[in-house]
Design a protein around this motif. Structure first.
Motif, PDB file in Angstrom:
ATOM      1  N   GLU A 192     118.372  -4.146  29.710  1.00 42.71           N
ATOM      2  CA  GLU A 192     118.974  -5.060  30.672  1.00 42.71           C
ATOM      3  C   GLU A 192     118.445  -6.475  30.449  1.00 42.71           C
ATOM      4  O   GLU A 192     117.238  -6.680  30.326  1.00 42.71           O
ATOM      5  N   HIS A 215     118.487 -10.087  32.262  1.00 43.69           N
ATOM      6  CA  HIS A 215     118.855 -10.632  33.565  1.00 43.69           C
ATOM      7  C   HIS A 215     119.692 -11.901  33.463  1.00 43.69           C
ATOM      8  O   HIS A 215     120.460 -12.224  34.358  1.00 43.69           O
ATOM      9  N   ASP A 216     119.549 -12.643  32.337  1.00 40.22           N
ATOM     10  CA  ASP A 216     120.281 -13.908  32.219  1.00 40.22           C
ATOM     11  C   ASP A 216     121.384 -13.863  31.160  1.00 40.22           C
ATOM     12  O   ASP A 216     121.776 -14.888  30.625  1.00 40.22           O
TER      13      ASP A 216
END
Length: 241
Positions: free
Chosen positions: A63, A65-66
């Motif tokens: 993953e 986040h940005d």
């Protein structure tokens, strides 16, 4: 005074000349993180080659986040792109190591896997890989050798962070990409947290030799000296034959 317009035009022409001499008709393949460096480098390549000849590669490790910032860039530029999640490859290398690796060793696996991925894309798409490092990072060795420090051509390695940002504005990139707080994408910290000083301080020192804090100067000088080998060609033995 830094002339962003002139340097931008000069860099665009340099990219054009590189491709004329080292891959006429080839594509520019670039890893897209969503930070200022990959954003500006991609925008320079689009201006030089046209969006049809620039391929972005988004490489989250699990993953990210940005990742929406990376998506924003490829949509803004209108370039073709791939999303290749490198998590399984990175974890596979870590699990295959028959010893207890240091934390830095484990941290550097991801950028080296990403560079392998970029070259896989480039080799299958008649491409040349864009190095996205800047002078400020290179000055203190803030890159991974044969990871993000690799590439086939480097449009920004002689430009400081502040100069890269100025070019990003000249290219009309969204402010959120140009001014995004730089993070390494590896350990979750910002670049400046890891370095122990700001890019503004570093850039001023690089360009003028001026710095206010002697302790910071000592840190920068030490990092610069320790990491000069990253910027040099591999030493090679030359036999007397």
């Amino acid at each position: 005074m830094f002339d962003a317009k002139k340097v931008t035009n000069d860099c665009v022409n340099w990219i054009k000349e590189f491709f004329e001499e080292n891959g006429k008709g080839c594509n520019a393949v670039i890893g897209i993180s969503g930070g200022k460096d990959s954003s500006v480098a991609a925008a320079l390549c689009v201006k030089a080659l046209g969006k049809e000849r620039v391929i972005g590669v988004l490489m989250p490790c699990g993953e990210q986040h940005d990742i929406d910032m990376a998506q924003l860039l490829v949509n803004h530029l209108g370039i073709k792109y791939y999303v290749i999640n490198v998590f399984d490859a990175v974890e596979g290398v870590k699990k295959a190591l028959p010893f207890d690796a240091t934390e830095q060793t484990l941290t550097n696996i991801a950028p080296r896997v990403r560079m392998t991925t970029l070259y896989a894309v480039a080799q299958s798409h008649n491409g040349r890989v864009v190095n996205t490092c800047n002078l400020s990072e290179d000055w203190v060795g803030y890159s991974t050798r044969y990871g993000d420090a690799a590439g086939d051509f480097s449009p920004m390695c002689n430009l400081t962070v502040q100069e890269v940002k100025a070019i990003g504005r000249e290219l009309n990139l969204p402010d959120v990409l140009v001014d995004k707080v730089p993070i390494d994408g590896l350990c979750g910290k910002t670049d400046e947290d890891n370095l122990g000083f700001t890019y503004l301080v570093l850039d001023r020192y690089i360009r003028t030799g001026e710095i206010d804090d002697p302790e910071t100067k000592e840190i920068i000088d030490r990092k610069h000296k320790m990491n000069l080998f990253k910027l040099q060609l591999m030493p090679s033995f030359k036999p007397e034959i």
